[in-house]
Design an enzyme around this catalytic site. Sequence first.
Site, PDB file in Angstrom:
ATOM      1  N   GLY A  35      16.149 111.850  36.302  1.00 41.90           N
ATOM      2  CA  GLY A  35      15.397 112.711  35.338  1.00 41.90           C
ATOM      3  C   GLY A  35      14.333 112.122  34.799  1.00 41.90           C
ATOM      4  O   GLY A  35      13.924 111.021  35.044  1.00 41.90           O
ATOM      5  N   ALA A  36      13.836 112.701  33.607  1.00 41.62           N
ATOM      6  CA  ALA A  36      12.462 112.213  33.054  1.00 41.62           C
ATOM      7  C   ALA A  36      11.536 112.175  33.856  1.00 41.62           C
ATOM      8  O   ALA A  36      10.981 111.172  34.180  1.00 41.62           O
ATOM      9  CB  ALA A  36      12.888 111.044  32.164  1.00 41.62           C
ATOM     10  N   GLY A  40       5.501 110.448  40.082  1.00 43.35           N
ATOM     11  CA  GLY A  40       6.083 109.627  41.301  1.00 43.35           C
ATOM     12  C   GLY A  40       7.264 110.285  41.521  1.00 43.35           C
ATOM     13  O   GLY A  40       7.355 110.451  42.941  1.00 43.35           O
ATOM     14  N   HIS A  41       8.131 110.881  40.876  1.00 48.06           N
ATOM     15  CA  HIS A  41       9.297 111.660  41.468  1.00 48.06           C
ATOM     16  C   HIS A  41       8.797 113.168  42.125  1.00 48.06           C
ATOM     17  O   HIS A  41       9.384 113.454  43.183  1.00 48.06           O
ATOM     18  CB  HIS A  41      10.165 112.303  40.039  1.00 48.06           C
ATOM     19  CG  HIS A  41      10.649 111.245  39.468  1.00 48.06           C
ATOM     20  ND1 HIS A  41      10.214 110.952  38.241  1.00 48.06           N
ATOM     21  CD2 HIS A  41      11.706 110.373  39.737  1.00 48.06           C
ATOM     22  CE1 HIS A  41      11.059 109.901  37.666  1.00 48.06           C
ATOM     23  NE2 HIS A  41      11.914 109.563  38.640  1.00 48.06           N
ATOM     24  N   GLN A 172       9.501 103.793  46.975  1.00 56.11           N
ATOM     25  CA  GLN A 172       9.194 102.072  47.296  1.00 56.11           C
ATOM     26  C   GLN A 172       9.202 101.261  45.942  1.00 56.11           C
ATOM     27  O   GLN A 172       9.222  99.972  45.712  1.00 56.11           O
ATOM     28  CB  GLN A 172       7.834 101.875  47.940  1.00 56.11           C
ATOM     29  CG  GLN A 172       7.260 100.588  48.211  1.00 56.11           C
ATOM     30  CD  GLN A 172       8.172  99.584  48.896  1.00 56.11           C
ATOM     31  OE1 GLN A 172       8.746 100.217  50.009  1.00 56.11           O
ATOM     32  NE2 GLN A 172       8.183  98.485  48.748  1.00 56.11           N
ATOM     33  N   LEU A 208       3.847 104.372  37.715  1.00 51.77           N
ATOM     34  CA  LEU A 208       4.468 105.405  36.854  1.00 51.77           C
ATOM     35  C   LEU A 208       6.084 105.075  36.952  1.00 51.77           C
ATOM     36  O   LEU A 208       6.693 104.819  37.778  1.00 51.77           O
ATOM     37  CB  LEU A 208       4.346 106.841  37.471  1.00 51.77           C
ATOM     38  CG  LEU A 208       2.894 107.358  37.554  1.00 51.77           C
ATOM     39  CD1 LEU A 208       3.001 108.729  38.147  1.00 51.77           C
ATOM     40  CD2 LEU A 208       2.011 107.142  36.568  1.00 51.77           C
TER      41      LEU A 208
HETATM   42  P1  AMP Z   1      14.726 106.992  38.890  1.00 50.59           P
HETATM   43  O1  AMP Z   1      14.673 108.313  38.211  1.00 50.59           O
HETATM   44  O2  AMP Z   1      14.003 106.131  38.159  1.00 50.59           O
HETATM   45  O3  AMP Z   1      16.139 106.507  39.331  1.00 50.59           O
HETATM   46  O4  AMP Z   1      13.938 107.391  40.333  1.00 50.59           O
HETATM   47  C1  AMP Z   1      14.246 108.253  41.027  1.00 50.59           C
HETATM   48  C2  AMP Z   1      13.500 107.902  42.488  1.00 50.59           C
HETATM   49  O5  AMP Z   1      12.091 108.049  42.081  1.00 50.59           O
HETATM   50  C3  AMP Z   1      13.625 106.589  43.086  1.00 50.59           C
HETATM   51  O6  AMP Z   1      13.794 106.439  44.518  1.00 50.59           O
HETATM   52  C4  AMP Z   1      12.472 105.751  42.544  1.00 50.59           C
HETATM   53  O7  AMP Z   1      12.088 104.621  43.402  1.00 50.59           O
HETATM   54  C5  AMP Z   1      11.379 107.018  42.524  1.00 50.59           C
HETATM   55  N1  AMP Z   1      10.128 106.738  41.931  1.00 50.59           N
HETATM   56  C6  AMP Z   1      10.408 106.256  40.608  1.00 50.59           C
HETATM   57  N2  AMP Z   1       9.151 106.034  39.962  1.00 50.59           N
HETATM   58  C7  AMP Z   1       8.121 105.931  41.237  1.00 50.59           C
HETATM   59  C8  AMP Z   1       6.936 105.916  41.475  1.00 50.59           C
HETATM   60  N3  AMP Z   1       6.216 105.604  40.539  1.00 50.59           N
HETATM   61  N4  AMP Z   1       6.347 106.293  42.707  1.00 50.59           N
HETATM   62  C9  AMP Z   1       7.213 106.460  43.528  1.00 50.59           C
HETATM   63  N5  AMP Z   1       8.334 106.959  43.406  1.00 50.59           N
HETATM   64  C10 AMP Z   1       9.090 106.485  42.343  1.00 50.59           C
END
Ligand code: AMP
Length: 308
Positions: A35-36, A40-41, A172, A208
């Site tokens: 979440g949040a 990127g997500h 990545q 991000l």
């Molecule tokens: P998180 O919510 O931080 O656990 O991230 C969820 C997914 O989004 C994970 O696979 C992260 O690698 C991906 N993610 C987070 N930030 C970015 C970004 N800036 N660019 C690409 N993918 C991202």
Amino acid sequence: MSIQLVTTVAGLKAESVRLLNAKQGTSQALVPTMGALHEGHATLARTAVENNDVVVASIFVNPLQFGDAVDLDRYPRTLDADLALLEEQGVHLAFAPSVEEVYPGGEPLVRVTSGRLGEKWEGASRPGHFDGALTVVAKLLHYGMPAAGLTAGSAAGAAAGGLPAYRAYFGQKDAQQLALVRQMVADLNFPVEIVGVPTVRAEDGLALSSRNRFLSDEERDAALVLSRALRLLEERANAHEPLDLDSALALVESQPLVSLDYFDVVDPRTLEPLAENCRETPFRGEGLALIAAKVGPVRLIDNMPLNS
Ligand code: AMP
């Protein structure tokens, strides 16, 4: 079509089967998140929507991967905005379970072990983090898997071997997590294709991250040395020159608000440091530059694939 929110595993299974049948779909995808959500997500979600008939995004802040209870409590939770962002990308199902739904018996006794690959870099600074992360990813991969119960004669049922394709999307940005998920899926024979998506950055280069919202303006400016240092190495690699790690390091250390944890160039699969000679001889082949630092109170990670 508007997004549907489900909070139970049974609900997720029922709705994904219903959607796959209704669409005569032949592929299903999972995008795990905490979440949040940010752009990127959104890019992960869009990539999944472009390539699959049914897309599930999970939103779950996994207590098992936080060593620090304060960090877990402080993790931003913005469900309404997250649902709006996912709907905009065309995601069909948002799965936002409670902690009790995912861990009904409390913390699981049996977990996935991330091994040597999970002990270095992020793992060295956050002991147990990757065991917790891989354990929840394993569970989420099961939840998001195209379920039995497809209508006989549907396109999905008729697809090769009768099974829809199953893909899961990871950024990545979390390079070590991505390497570990690939390793787990290979070592434990999970029937899913793991798709890595390049890091999405702000215009000024900052990767991000959900944690960026905790940076003051001054800290955010300071944080730019991370991506600048990575870019220095990328330029060297692209020009087939030796990687000037010392200059890149000096750039990071020139910024008093930044306290460096690690910075090195590694093999993208094993994450073992590349031979010293990439500093002295022209860079050839493939590498991955990894960096982690605290900027003020906020721990940030970033990385850059290097190819010559
Ligand atoms: P998180 O919510 O931080 O656990 O991230 C969820 C997914 O989004 C994970 O696979 C992260 O690698 C991906 N993610 C987070 N930030 C970015 C970004 N800036 N660019 C690409 N993918 C991202």
